[in-house]
Design a protein around this motif. Structure first.
Motif, short mmCIF file in Angstrom:
data_model
loop_
_atom_site.label_atom_id
_atom_site.label_comp_id
_atom_site.label_asym_id
_atom_site.label_seq_id
_atom_site.Cartn_x
_atom_site.Cartn_y
_atom_site.Cartn_z
N LEU A 86 0.94 -1.15 -0.19
CA LEU A 86 -0.02 -0.07 0.10
C LEU A 86 0.85 1.31 0.15
N GLY A 87 1.28 1.52 1.13
CA GLY A 87 2.42 2.85 1.21
C GLY A 87 1.61 4.17 1.29
N ASP A 88 2.40 5.06 1.38
CA ASP A 88 1.87 6.65 1.42
C ASP A 88 1.51 6.97 -0.09
N GLY A 89 0.48 6.74 -0.48
CA GLY A 89 -0.10 7.13 -1.76
C GLY A 89 -0.29 8.65 -1.92
N ARG A 90 -0.60 9.31 -0.88
CA ARG A 90 -1.02 10.71 -0.85
C ARG A 90 -0.40 11.33 0.26
N ALA A 91 0.78 10.95 0.77
CA ALA A 91 1.27 11.30 2.04
C ALA A 91 2.75 11.43 1.75
N SER A 118 1.22 5.36 -5.19
CA SER A 118 -0.38 6.08 -5.68
C SER A 118 -1.01 5.01 -6.44
N ARG A 119 -0.72 3.98 -7.00
CA ARG A 119 -1.41 3.17 -7.97
C ARG A 119 -2.19 3.92 -8.54
N GLY A 120 -3.58 3.70 -8.71
CA GLY A 120 -4.41 4.51 -9.37
C GLY A 120 -4.90 5.97 -8.93
N GLY A 121 -4.44 6.14 -7.92
CA GLY A 121 -5.05 7.31 -7.19
C GLY A 121 -4.16 8.61 -7.64
N ASP A 122 -4.88 9.76 -7.23
CA ASP A 122 -4.07 11.06 -7.88
C ASP A 122 -3.21 11.59 -6.51
N GLY A 123 -3.12 11.28 -5.70
CA GLY A 123 -2.48 11.65 -4.53
C GLY A 123 -2.96 12.98 -3.77
N ARG A 124 -4.19 13.21 -4.05
CA ARG A 124 -4.82 14.59 -3.81
C ARG A 124 -5.79 13.95 -2.47
N SER A 125 -6.19 15.24 -1.87
CA SER A 125 -7.28 15.01 -1.09
C SER A 125 -8.39 16.18 -1.21
N ASP A 249 -3.16 -1.29 8.41
CA ASP A 249 -2.51 -0.18 7.92
C ASP A 249 -3.08 1.35 8.33
N ASN A 250 -4.18 1.16 9.23
CA ASN A 250 -4.60 2.31 10.08
C ASN A 250 -4.57 2.26 11.47
N MET A 251 -3.62 1.38 11.97
CA MET A 251 -3.38 1.10 13.28
C MET A 251 -2.07 1.57 13.63
N ILE A 258 -5.07 7.08 14.08
CA ILE A 258 -4.88 7.64 13.00
C ILE A 258 -5.75 7.35 11.94
N ASP A 259 -5.75 8.45 10.91
CA ASP A 259 -6.70 8.27 9.46
C ASP A 259 -8.03 8.42 9.81
N TYR A 260 -8.50 9.53 9.88
CA TYR A 260 -10.01 10.00 10.27
C TYR A 260 -10.63 10.26 9.07
N GLY A 485 -11.63 8.98 3.18
CA GLY A 485 -11.24 10.33 2.69
C GLY A 485 -10.65 10.60 1.23
N THR A 486 -10.79 9.59 0.44
CA THR A 486 -9.90 9.33 -0.43
C THR A 486 -10.63 10.16 -2.05
P1 AMP Z 1 -6.77 5.13 3.56
O1 AMP Z 1 -8.01 4.33 3.18
O2 AMP Z 1 -6.87 6.59 3.27
O3 AMP Z 1 -6.13 4.69 4.86
O4 AMP Z 1 -5.82 4.49 2.35
C1 AMP Z 1 -5.60 3.40 1.88
C2 AMP Z 1 -4.30 3.36 0.89
O5 AMP Z 1 -4.98 4.08 -0.36
C3 AMP Z 1 -2.98 4.12 1.39
O6 AMP Z 1 -2.22 3.17 0.72
C4 AMP Z 1 -3.30 5.30 0.73
O7 AMP Z 1 -2.04 6.07 0.45
C5 AMP Z 1 -3.83 4.97 -0.65
N1 AMP Z 1 -4.61 6.26 -0.97
C6 AMP Z 1 -5.94 6.71 -0.44
N2 AMP Z 1 -6.22 7.97 -1.33
C7 AMP Z 1 -5.34 8.05 -2.31
C8 AMP Z 1 -5.17 9.15 -3.39
N3 AMP Z 1 -6.12 9.92 -3.51
N4 AMP Z 1 -4.12 8.87 -4.17
C9 AMP Z 1 -3.20 7.82 -4.17
N5 AMP Z 1 -3.37 7.05 -2.92
C10 AMP Z 1 -4.56 6.95 -2.19
#
Ligand code: AMP
Ligand code: MG
Length: 486
Positions: A86-91, A118-125, A249-251, A258-260, A485-486
């Motif tokens: 998983l990893g920090d995809g947006r942090a 980030s895989r398919g994500g945009d790294g944004r919030s 990954d949220n504990m 962590i992770d509200y 929050g994604t």
């Molecule tokens: P979370 O549900 O926020 O705990 O996130 C689970 C996983 O998805 C983590 O690896 C996050 O870094 C990744 N992730 C969540 N939102 C995004 C996003 N918008 N872009 C990239 N990765 C994300």
């Protein structure tokens, strides 16, 4: 001011634990919030307090030389399914800094653009989750619950695309560390066995230095995390907090919340309460939180097995003995917290019946969890009188008063003071958070955000100003579902 001390200790871990990564610039950042009290605790130079330089830092647009950003690698069980990477995809972790308490804190940007994870994500919030995390994490801190903190929130001046188009924002999060159970799982999955060893040693040094003196430091580490998590979940339960997405990954290993994401505070008491839209099976329902925590700790134990004992059977047996202690440790914390909510400071095992009976009354009558406990400390309990069926209430009231009298006679306690310290009058109610998000997103008006943020810093004080925000949501205001929050 004390010197600002910057450390980059996470970088000393094996290269597979993180990836170097820079934030992606945003078009037109603006401050939404800045936490000067926390900035002071971190000795952050005033040049970064609510200044242009600060805005450049907290938006990721121009990082000062003392930051060396990285994205942390972690794995995790998401709704019990293992995801190896998983990893920090947006942090991004910018640096560790020394808090005035002497301990390190991570400074992290959340929503700062794509990373190698980030895989398919945009790294944004989007703006909404940033405001929610800012408000709720700071409210949790004021409630005395271990949590990550919020240092800054900035809007990006850009849009993010989800089901709808939303304004974007970036949160600066401060944590004792961002090391999760999933981080240990990831390290344990690496071909090189030194990775998990070095990470475990790092966690011990950073969070549990006393373990170094133990005959089996890694078993002691497990034991300490079990303790912290048990205490944390009991604390959550005592204020009706539902995390919503207790994946491994949220504990955290530090025992901080962590992770509200889809988190919410329970209103009408219902042990099966779930808010999160994605939690269709109710895995992370209020009443399941302790069992889930124990399940997650078993995943941590698995990651540590090879370090606990070279022979797997031995390692399992040692770990299982510790894991089996979780329910008892949790129960003790739960009993102490809920007894205090009833005004008792010397809980005995039998008080569980009194507490359970009261909770059953609340459940049966859909009474508001927070209002009900506060009402116990109000003359003649007007809310409970009105909300609960008269016969059951009277019978419980008598038992409670007898028990209080016993304790007072024996220990000269002050039940009213005990209750006032255990029962917040003000919690971050979901509909108020939603109202803030709607207001800021549509008009940019931050008045309600600022007011609630300020009031939620004093959750145990009943004031004329906070009175209107104590009430439960009206039926039409009720938030029934929350989203990640994604
Ligand atoms: P979370 O549900 O926020 O705990 O996130 C689970 C996983 O998805 C983590 O690896 C996050 O870094 C990744 N992730 C969540 N939102 C995004 C996003 N918008 N872009 C990239 N990765 C994300
Ligand atoms: Mg997460």
């Amino acid at each position: 001011m004390k010197p600002f001390e910057i450390i980059h200790s996470y970088r000393q871990l094996p290269a597979s634990c993180f990836e170097d990564c820079q934030p992606t610039q945003v078009r037109a950042p603006q401050y939404l919030a800045f936490n000067s009290a926390l900035a002071a605790e971190l000795n952050l130079p005033e040049a970064f307090w609510d200044t242009a330089e600060g805005l450049a830092l907290f938006s990721g647009n121009q990082l000062p030389a003392w930051t060396v950003p990285l994205a942390q690698a972690y794995a995790g069980h998401q709704f019990a399914n293992y995801v190896p990477r998983l990893g920090d995809g947006r942090a991004l972790l910018l640096a560790e800094v020394r808090h005035q308490d002497g301990q390190l804190r991570d400074l992290q940007l959340k929503g700062a653009g794509r990373t190698p994870f980030s895989r398919g994500g945009d790294g944004r919030s989007p703006l909404g989750p940033v405001l929610r995390e800012y408000l709720v994490s700071e409210a949790m801190h004021a409630l005395g619950i271990p949590t990550t903190r919020a240092l800054a929130a900035v809007s990006s001046g850009e849009l993010v695309f989800r089901d709808e188009t939303l304004p974007g924002a970036i949160l600066t999060r401060v944590a004792s560390s961002h090391i999760r159970i999933g981080t240990m799982q990831y390290a344990a999955s690496q071909p090189d066995p030194l990775v998990i060893k070095q990470l475990a040693d790092y966690v011990i040094q950073r969070h549990y230095p006393d373990c170094q003196q133990e005959a089996n430091p890694y078993l002691a580490l497990l034991c300490n995390v079990i303790e912290r998590q048990a205490a944390l979940i009991a604390h959550w339960m005592s204020v009706g907090f539902i995390h919503g997405v207790m994946n491994t990954d949220n504990m955290t290993l530090s025992g901080e919340t962590i992770d509200y994401g889809p988190c919410a505070f329970m209103e009408a008491y219902n042990p099966a309460q779930v808010f999160s839209y994605i939690d269709q099976q109710g895995r992370y329902a209020y009443k399941n939180q302790p069992a889930v925590a124990q399940w997650n700790l078993a995943r941590l134990a698995e990651a540590l097995l090879a370090l606990i004992h070279p022979e797997q059977e031995q390692a399992i047996s040692l770990a299982v003995t510790e894991l089996n202690r979780f329910p008892e440790i949790y129960q003790q914390h739960w009993l102490r917290r809920f007894a205090a909510k009833l005004g008792l400071s010397h809980a005995v095992a039998n008080d569980k019946v009194l507490i359970d009976d009261f909770l059953a009354l609340l459940a049966k009558n859909s009474a508001d969890f927070t209002l009900a406990f506060c009402d116990l400390n109000t003359p003649n309990q007007p809310y409970l009188q009105q909300q609960l069926d008269a016969a059951s209430w009277q019978s419980w009231l008598t038992q409670w008063q007898n028990r209080l009298q016993d304790e007072q006679q024996q220990f000269a306690t002050n039940p009213s003071a005990i209750m006032a310290a255990a029962n917040p009058v003000l919690i971050p109610r979901n509909h108020l958070i939603q109202q803030v998000i709607d207001e800021v997103s549509t008009t940019g008006d931050l008045r309600l955000f600022n007011q609630l943020h300020r009031l939620w810093q004093q959750p145990f004080t009943d004031t004329a100003e906070n009175k209107p925000f104590q009430a439960a949501a009206a039926p039409q205001e009720r938030v029934c579902q929350t989203f990640c929050g994604t």
